[in-house]
Structure formats: structure tokens, C-alpha cells
Scaffold this motif. Structure first.
Motif, mmCIF file in Angstrom:
data_model
loop_
_atom_site.group_PDB
_atom_site.id
_atom_site.type_symbol
_atom_site.label_atom_id
_atom_site.label_comp_id
_atom_site.label_asym_id
_atom_site.label_seq_id
_atom_site.Cartn_x
_atom_site.Cartn_y
_atom_site.Cartn_z
ATOM 1 N N ARG A 71 -9.440 -5.436 9.655
ATOM 2 C CA ARG A 71 -10.486 -6.407 9.928
ATOM 3 C C ARG A 71 -9.980 -7.827 9.683
ATOM 4 O O ARG A 71 -10.304 -8.762 10.424
ATOM 5 C CB ARG A 71 -11.670 -6.105 9.022
ATOM 6 C CG ARG A 71 -12.775 -7.071 9.250
ATOM 7 C CD ARG A 71 -14.103 -6.415 9.308
ATOM 8 N NE ARG A 71 -15.089 -7.414 9.648
ATOM 9 C CZ ARG A 71 -16.292 -7.463 9.128
ATOM 10 N NH1 ARG A 71 -16.674 -6.543 8.275
ATOM 11 N NH2 ARG A 71 -17.115 -8.412 9.469
ATOM 12 N N GLY A 125 -9.752 7.665 -0.645
ATOM 13 C CA GLY A 125 -10.696 6.555 -0.495
ATOM 14 C C GLY A 125 -9.979 5.238 -0.290
ATOM 15 O O GLY A 125 -10.323 4.463 0.600
ATOM 16 N N SER A 126 -8.947 4.984 -1.115
ATOM 17 C CA SER A 126 -8.317 3.670 -1.040
ATOM 18 C C SER A 126 -7.517 3.534 0.250
ATOM 19 O O SER A 126 -7.475 2.458 0.838
ATOM 20 C CB SER A 126 -7.437 3.435 -2.262
ATOM 21 O OG SER A 126 -6.155 3.918 -2.043
ATOM 22 N N GLY A 127 -6.910 4.624 0.728
ATOM 23 C CA GLY A 127 -6.200 4.552 2.000
ATOM 24 C C GLY A 127 -7.139 4.155 3.120
ATOM 25 O O GLY A 127 -6.873 3.205 3.870
ATOM 26 N N THR A 149 -1.584 4.697 6.171
ATOM 27 C CA THR A 149 -2.715 5.182 5.389
ATOM 28 C C THR A 149 -3.051 6.631 5.681
ATOM 29 O O THR A 149 -3.601 7.301 4.817
ATOM 30 C CB THR A 149 -3.942 4.297 5.621
ATOM 31 O OG1 THR A 149 -4.164 4.198 7.022
ATOM 32 C CG2 THR A 149 -3.705 2.928 5.060
ATOM 33 N N THR A 172 -10.088 2.702 2.918
ATOM 34 C CA THR A 172 -10.674 1.371 2.753
ATOM 35 C C THR A 172 -9.673 0.270 3.054
ATOM 36 O O THR A 172 -9.978 -0.686 3.765
ATOM 37 C CB THR A 172 -11.192 1.211 1.318
ATOM 38 O OG1 THR A 172 -11.835 2.409 0.941
ATOM 39 C CG2 THR A 172 -12.163 0.076 1.231
ATOM 40 N N THR A 173 -8.457 0.412 2.475
ATOM 41 C CA THR A 173 -7.471 -0.633 2.692
ATOM 42 C C THR A 173 -7.155 -0.786 4.171
ATOM 43 O O THR A 173 -6.990 -1.903 4.674
ATOM 44 C CB THR A 173 -6.185 -0.295 1.919
ATOM 45 O OG1 THR A 173 -6.550 0.072 0.606
ATOM 46 C CG2 THR A 173 -5.263 -1.471 1.890
ATOM 47 N N LEU A 189 -0.766 0.528 10.495
ATOM 48 C CA LEU A 189 -1.760 0.833 9.465
ATOM 49 C C LEU A 189 -2.084 2.325 9.440
ATOM 50 O O LEU A 189 -2.185 2.936 8.384
ATOM 51 C CB LEU A 189 -3.041 0.056 9.745
ATOM 52 C CG LEU A 189 -3.211 -1.290 9.065
ATOM 53 C CD1 LEU A 189 -4.428 -1.995 9.614
ATOM 54 C CD2 LEU A 189 -3.364 -1.095 7.583
ATOM 55 N N GLN A 191 -9.139 -0.281 6.688
ATOM 56 C CA GLN A 191 -10.232 -1.043 7.299
ATOM 57 C C GLN A 191 -10.134 -2.529 6.950
ATOM 58 O O GLN A 191 -10.275 -3.392 7.817
ATOM 59 C CB GLN A 191 -11.571 -0.509 6.794
ATOM 60 C CG GLN A 191 -11.944 0.844 7.331
ATOM 61 C CD GLN A 191 -12.311 0.763 8.790
ATOM 62 O OE1 GLN A 191 -12.945 -0.187 9.219
ATOM 63 N NE2 GLN A 191 -11.898 1.746 9.554
ATOM 64 N N LEU A 192 -9.883 -2.826 5.673
ATOM 65 C CA LEU A 192 -9.872 -4.224 5.231
ATOM 66 C C LEU A 192 -8.770 -5.000 5.940
ATOM 67 O O LEU A 192 -9.003 -6.084 6.472
ATOM 68 C CB LEU A 192 -9.661 -4.299 3.715
ATOM 69 C CG LEU A 192 -10.777 -3.790 2.820
ATOM 70 C CD1 LEU A 192 -10.422 -3.982 1.367
ATOM 71 C CD2 LEU A 192 -12.073 -4.492 3.134
ATOM 72 N N LEU A 193 -7.566 -4.428 5.948
ATOM 73 C CA LEU A 193 -6.450 -5.149 6.558
ATOM 74 C C LEU A 193 -6.656 -5.298 8.054
ATOM 75 O O LEU A 193 -6.391 -6.358 8.631
ATOM 76 C CB LEU A 193 -5.130 -4.431 6.264
ATOM 77 C CG LEU A 193 -4.617 -4.608 4.844
ATOM 78 C CD1 LEU A 193 -3.359 -3.793 4.629
ATOM 79 C CD2 LEU A 193 -4.325 -6.066 4.571
ATOM 80 N N GLN A 234 0.838 -1.199 0.000
ATOM 81 C CA GLN A 234 0.000 0.000 0.000
ATOM 82 C C GLN A 234 0.875 1.251 0.000
ATOM 83 O O GLN A 234 0.629 2.216 -0.729
ATOM 84 C CB GLN A 234 -0.899 -0.031 1.242
ATOM 85 C CG GLN A 234 -1.702 1.223 1.488
ATOM 86 C CD GLN A 234 -2.798 1.388 0.466
ATOM 87 O OE1 GLN A 234 -3.205 0.435 -0.165
ATOM 88 N NE2 GLN A 234 -3.263 2.611 0.295
ATOM 89 N N TRP A 253 -17.382 -0.350 -1.727
ATOM 90 C CA TRP A 253 -16.195 0.219 -2.384
ATOM 91 C C TRP A 253 -16.020 -0.372 -3.772
ATOM 92 O O TRP A 253 -15.708 0.335 -4.734
ATOM 93 C CB TRP A 253 -14.990 -0.034 -1.482
ATOM 94 C CG TRP A 253 -13.697 0.563 -1.907
ATOM 95 C CD1 TRP A 253 -12.523 -0.100 -2.043
ATOM 96 C CD2 TRP A 253 -13.406 1.940 -2.205
ATOM 97 N NE1 TRP A 253 -11.529 0.766 -2.417
ATOM 98 C CE2 TRP A 253 -12.043 2.007 -2.530
ATOM 99 C CE3 TRP A 253 -14.177 3.101 -2.252
ATOM 100 C CZ2 TRP A 253 -11.427 3.205 -2.882
ATOM 101 C CZ3 TRP A 253 -13.549 4.287 -2.611
ATOM 102 C CH2 TRP A 253 -12.198 4.326 -2.913
#
Lengths: 94, 82, 107, 301
Positions: free
Chosen positions: C88, C77-79, C41, C81-82, C37, C84-86, B33, D180
Motif C-alpha cells: 500500500r 500474521g506479520s507476513g 511473505t 500484514t507487512t 513481496l 499489505q503495508l508495504l 522482513q 493489527w
């Protein structure tokens, strides 16, 4: 030493790194990665040469675009072969 | 401008340590990322410094993929389980 | 492009570089994945935003500005979302049943 | 300021070599795969630095997008455990060492040489129907290569079909993923379409567009927005074959009516190139998506 020469050297370095990996490991997925790294090295040599010529050499660049797509589909096939071989040996073992 | 881009690459080089080290699987995805963000920024700077507007489109593509790909990767990771 | 604007653009550019540096320090030094994280992000997205702002001040035409604004929005947006995903994913690994009932399972 | 450029080039070079070495010597397969994805990202930056935006686009879409998903899907099938570590043996060090000397002596004079091809391409660019030289080479001057390339992609898919199919349940997506993903889907299509459209006069084109769409398709399939894809569905089959079929049809027509195999008649070359590119985009997008997530079991093992 010019920029072209520098990236030529890095390309050769990547290629050799891939060759080394190819010889040093017997893990099939790592072998696929090694071949991919070798191809990246080759592409880098070609792109460095393409940039060096004036105007920028579109033939070399087009060749590399073609090469990238061919490489990814070959990789997909190779990876699937590696995975299915692995699974089959496991099935036999149990 | 190139110095700024070089500096960003240096921070990426430092971030490599986390990639090598881990320890958890998610930890190793962090630098991906991070590289995505850094790479997009470097591309924007290169577009300005080398006067190549096409690189902005590359940056846009990288930003889009940095948004799309984590979904796929996390789904695969969840499927792997242990 | 006026000279003073080019000079002024160094302020956000350098501030952006500073936040990238901060993000990297966080990535390397923070104790657990959740805080790392955040470092990645949040700090880096801010860094990207600032560098983009600096480059917008130097842009030649409005298309370039539009593309850069779009990239900035996407990255925010991607920061988020990513992150949150990681987080979780990691949480499910550590406590597989913890999030079945409670707080965020509202439908 | 040459010093700043050296800082950039040097750091990029170190990053590339370290990532390549780490990918080959990582302790777990998972770590190796993640390193390789990072290497793809850095390669995209290298192509950008070397002034090849076409390649940077393709590499970003392939290296950072499709290959990552592909490797992760393989990990899922093969398991992530490791692995005999690479053992340092003498041949593995000696042979690359020798090759290094050979290659260096071969590469040293290369920058001095000059190829006549760029000038020829520039001279004939006006007749090609497009104004971006790389697209002109890909779809006009060397269209034969591109036809073969599209066929190779098809053959890879046919090969994969013969092997063990992946048969995994997609885990229930979290609501955030769904929201998303749905937001990104139209954006991916727009960016893909834009890349295709601008390919005639600026960096971009069928391969880049197809790969971006494939990356989006894979993500959408994995969160269950797209239904399961398989060769038995006729729209999928049509999309996969469209590229090769249209390309061969154009080639045959030009051979039959015109001056020769893939020798476009003047005036209509732009239309033909756009038609081929459109179909090739659809084919590449579908094929790559199937290569990563094709999951209907057809052959009994």
C-alpha cells in the motif's frame, strides 16, 4: 582455528570497519553508525571470550547487556544532535 | 541440523543483493522482513541443535518484533514523503 | 523421541528449506516489488511453518511446542500484514490519489 | 559435524562484515540505515550462536526494534538525501591496517587465559537471591553498574529534551495498522512481562523487557493509539524517574540500615531485586519510547 578465535577475528574486523568509517566519512549520521559498529565489534570480542570460559562468564555477559542499553541511549542523543544540527544549518541557509 | 541453519543463512546472504540493489525504498525493506523470518527459523533450529531452550524465547521475541516494527517503519516512511 | 519420528521430521525440514530457497530466488529474480513481496511473505512463511513442524516432531516437551506454534501464528500474521503495508505504501507513492475514492476505501 | 558449523559461522561472519561495510558506504542515508538494522538482526543471531541468550534477547529488542525506529525518526527529521560519499583516503585505510596487526597480536593469546570471576559468581550464586547468574551479576554483585546505567539512560533523555523537538503530524493510520496494532499490544505486554518474570532464574530481565515494551510503545504511538507523550505529563515523569528513585532509595536504605551501599540483607534480596527490576523496566520502557517519539515542543529554539 577455533570458533572463539574466529569470532574474535570477526569482532576485531567489525571494530576496524567502524574505525575506517569514522575516518573516511564526514556525514554525522554515518559517524554515529560507525561508532555503533565499533561497539558491536567490542561486544563480540567480549562475548566470544565469555563463551570460551567454562562455565560461561556471566560477568562479561552482564557487562555487554549494560553496554547495549547505554549504547542505545547514547545513540539516541547523538542522532538527535546530528539531526538538529542539520536542520539548523538548513534554516540558516534559507 | 547446523547444516540446515547454515543453508538458511546462505539464502539470507543471497537476499543481501536485493538490499544492496534496491531500487525502491520498499524494496530495501523486503530483506529486513526476510531476515526476520530467516532469523526466527535459525534461532529455532539453534535452540534444538545447541540444546538451549532459551533461544526459543529469543525467536518468539524476534517474531513479535517482526510483526510490530514494520508498522512503525511504514508510518515514518509515509511521514517522510518524497 | 523415537527414531522413526526423527527420521520423518527431515521431510518437513527439507521441504521448508526448499521454500526458503524458492523465496530467495523470487526475491532476486521477480520483476517488480509487488511480486517480490509475494515471494518473501508467502514462500518464506510457508518455509518457516514447515521447519517449525519438523522441529515440533523432535521437541522434548509441550512448552517448546506451544512456543513454536505461537511463533508460527505470529509469523503468518506479520507476513500477511507487512505485505499489505508495504504494497500500500508503494501504491500510494506511485499513484497518490488513486485510492482516495475507489474500491477499498469503504467505511 | 564440524563442517556444518563452519558453514554456519563462515556465512554469518561474511554477512556481518558485508553488512557493516555496506552500511558505511551506502549511496543514500536510507540504504545505510536499513543495512544497519539488518546488521542488528544478524548480531542477535551471533549472540545466540555464541550461547548468550540474554544478549540475543537484548540485541533483538534493541537492534531489530528500538534502533530501527530511532534511525527512521532521525531520517524523517534530517532528510534522507545524501551525503558526501565516503572518500577513500590514505589515513582511513592505513590506520585500521596498523590497528589490525596490533589487535590480532593482542587477541591471539586471549583464549588461553582464564578469568577467576565465573567461579566466584557460581560460588556466591546461592546468596544472591536469584538463580540466573547474569541477573545475579547485574542486580546484586555489580548492582552499582546497573544503577549508573539507569542514570545514563535518564541523562540521555534529559539531553534530548534540550534539543530541537520533533514536531511531526502522525499520518492517519490505515485500518489494517490499527487492527493489527491493537491485536499486538496485549501480546507485547505479555511477552515483556514474561521476560521480566523469568529473569530471576532464566535468561531475560529488566532491560530486555523494557526494550520490548518500548518497541511496542513506539508502534502504538505512531498509529495514534497512545496519546502524545511529553515530559509535562506527570505520569510520564513518574514512570521515567521511578527506576532511578527506587534504586537509589534501596541503596540508601541498605547503606543506612544494613551492611552497606547496595548490600542486600540476606533473605530479602529476591524481593528487592524484583522491585528494582519492575521499576527499571517501567523506566526503561518509558524513556526509550520518549527518546524515539517524544514530541511535545517545550523549549523555543
Amino acid at each position: 582455528m577455533s570458533t572463539t578465535l574466529f569470532y574474535l577475528a570477526i569482532g576485531i574486523g567489525l571494530w576496524l570497519m567502524g574505525l575506517h568509517g569514522l575516518l573516511a566519512t564526514r556525514q554525522s549520521i554515518i559517524l554515529v553508525l560507525a561508532i555503533n559498529i565499533m561497539s558491536s565489534g567490542t561486544f563480540m570480542v567480549m562475548v566470544a571470550l565469555a563463551t570460551h570460559s567454562d562455565p560461561v562468564d556471566p560477568v562479561l555477559q552482564a557487562l555487554v547487556v549494560t553496554g547495549l542499553v547505554v549504547a542505545v541511549s547514547a545513540t539516541a542523543l547523538a542522532l538527535r544532535l546530528a539531526a538538529s544540527r542539520r536542520r539548523r544549518t538548513e534554516d540558516d541557509a534559507t | 541440523m547446523m547444516a540446515l541453519a547454515g543453508f538458511l543463512l546462505l539464502t539470507a546472504l543471497a537476499g543481501l543483493w536485493r538490499l544492496l540493489r534496491g531500487p525502491t525504498r520498499a524494496d530495501r525493506l523486503l530483506p529486513i522482513q526476510f531476515f526476520g523470518t530467516t532469523g526466527t527459523t535459525v534461532l529455532l533450529i539453534l535452540a534444538q541443535a545447541q540444546q538451549q531452550p532459551a533461544l526459543r524465547i529469543v525467536a518468539l521475541l524476534l517474531a513479535l518484533l517482526a510483526a510490530v516494527v514494520p508498522i512503525a517503519l511504514v508510518q515514518y516512511l509515509r511521514r517522510v514523503g518524497d | 523421541m523415537t527414531d522413526w519420528l526423527a527420521l520423518l521430521s527431515w521431510v518437513p525440514l527439507l521441504a521448508g528449506a526448499f521454500f526458503f530457497l524458492a523465496g530467495t530466488v523470487g526475491l532476486l529474480r521477480f520483476p517488480d516489488i509487488y511480486s517480490r513481496l509475494h515471494a518473501i511473505t508467502k514462500a518464506d512463511t510457508l518455509g518457516l511453518g514447515l521447519v517449525t513442524l519438523g522441529l515440533i516432531m523432535r521437541a522434548e516437551n509441550w512448552q517448546a511446542v506451544a512456543v513454536m506454534v505461537l511463533i508460527w501464528l505470529l509469523m503468518m500474521g506479520s507476513g500477511a500484514t507487512t505485505c499489505q503495508l508495504l504494497a500500500r505504501y508503494q501504491q500510494d507513492l506511485e499513484a497518490p490519489d488513486a485510492d482516495k475514492e475507489p474500491v477499498h476505501a469503504r467505511r | 559435524m564440524p563442517d556444518a558449523e563452519w558453514l554456519f559461522d563462515g556465512t554469518l561472519g561474511i554477512l556481518l562484515l558485508v553488512l557493516a561495510g555496506a552500511a558505511l558506504h551506502a549511496r543514500s542515508l536510507y540504504a545505510a540505515v536499513v543495512m544497519f538494522i539488518a546488521l542488528g538482526l544478524m548480531l542477535a543471531l551471533t549472540w545466540a550462536r555464541l550461547g548468550a541468550p540474554d544478549l540475543a534477547l537484548a540485541e533483538a529488542a534493541i537492534g531489530a526494534g528500538v534502533t530501527g525506529a530511532l534511525l527512521f525518526s532521525t531520517l524523517y527529521k534530517a532528510g534522507m538525501d545524501r551525503h558526501k560519499r565516503a572518500t577513500p583516503n590514505r589515513i582511513a585505510l592505513l590506520l585500521p591496517g596498523l590497528a589490525f596487526l596490533l589487535l590480532l597480536t593482542a587477541a591471539w593469546p586471549l583464549p588461553e587465559m582464564h578469568s577467576p570471576l565465573p567461579d566466584q559468581v557460581m560460588a556466591h550464586l546461592k546468596d544472591s537471591g536469584v538463580s540466573h547468574p547474569v541477573t545475579a551479576v547485574l542486580l546484586n554483585f555489580r548492582a552499582w553498574d546497573t544503577l549508573l546505567e539507569v542514570s545514563v539512560v535518564l541523562i540521555a533523555l534529559l539531553g534530548v529534551r534540550q534539543l530541537y523537538p520533533s514536531h511531526g503530524e502522525v499520518p492517519t493510520p490505515w485500518p489494517l495498522m490499527l487492527a493489527w496494532g491493537r491485536l499486538l499490544a496485549p501480546l507485547t505486554v505479555i511477552v515483556g512481562g514474561y521476560l521480566l518474570w523469568r529473569g530471576t532464574d532464566a535468561p531475560g530481565g529488566a532491560f530486555q523487557a523494557g526494550t520490548v515494551l518500548a518497541a511496542g510503545g513506539v508502534a502504538l504511538r505512531l498509529i495514534g493509539v497512545l496519546p502524545p507523550l511529553g515530559w509535562h505529563q506527570w505520569p510520564v515523569r513518574l514512570l521515567v524517574l521511578a527506576g532511578v528513585l527506587v534504586f537509589v532509595a534501596v541503596a540508601a536504605l541498605t547503606a543506612w540500615l544494613g551492611q552497606g551501599w547496595l548490600h542486600y540483607p540476606t533473605g530479602s534480596s529476591k524481593v528487592l531485586i524484583l522491585l528494582i527490576e519492575l521499576m527499571a523496566t517501567a523506566s526503561i520502557a518509558t524513556t526509550l519510547t520518549l527518546l524515539v517519539v517524544g514530541e511535545k515542543r517545550e523549549l523555543r529554539p
